[in-house]
Scaffold this active site. Structure first.
Site, PDB file in Angstrom:
ATOM      1  CB  CYS A 128       3.642  -0.592   2.567  1.00 30.07           C
ATOM      2  SG  CYS A 128       2.590  -1.339   3.809  1.00 30.07           S
ATOM      3  CB  CYS A 139      -1.301  -0.107   1.342  1.00 33.90           C
ATOM      4  SG  CYS A 139       0.155   0.373   3.032  1.00 33.90           S
TER       5      CYS A 139
END
Length: 73
Positions: free
Chosen positions: A14, A11
């Protein structure tokens, strides 16, 4: 050499955590191998239930929030 893993699904948070860790490592001149782990079964082995998480030398040192670098100076 330090081994750093960024655990997460890939994501935005991340990816940003990965980039922020890379930036800090570069700024401080630390020799480290940085890898991403996106396999949920591998992430769970670290006991992490929320990502992103940062693992340094097989120890979870940060989990759940976006990692932002402290000023090294």
């Amino acid at each position: 050499m330090i081994n750093i893993k960024i655990l997460g699904s890939g994501c935005c948070n991340c990816k940003n955590t990965y980039n922020n860790v890379q930036k800090v490592i570069s700024e401080l001149g630390i020799e480290a191998e940085i890898t991403k782990e996106e396999d949920i079964m591998e992430i769970v082995k670290y006991g992490v239930m929320s990502t992103p998480a940062v693992v340094i030398d097989n120890k979870v040192v940060h989990a759940c929030l976006l990692y932002t670098s402290p000023s090294p100076r």
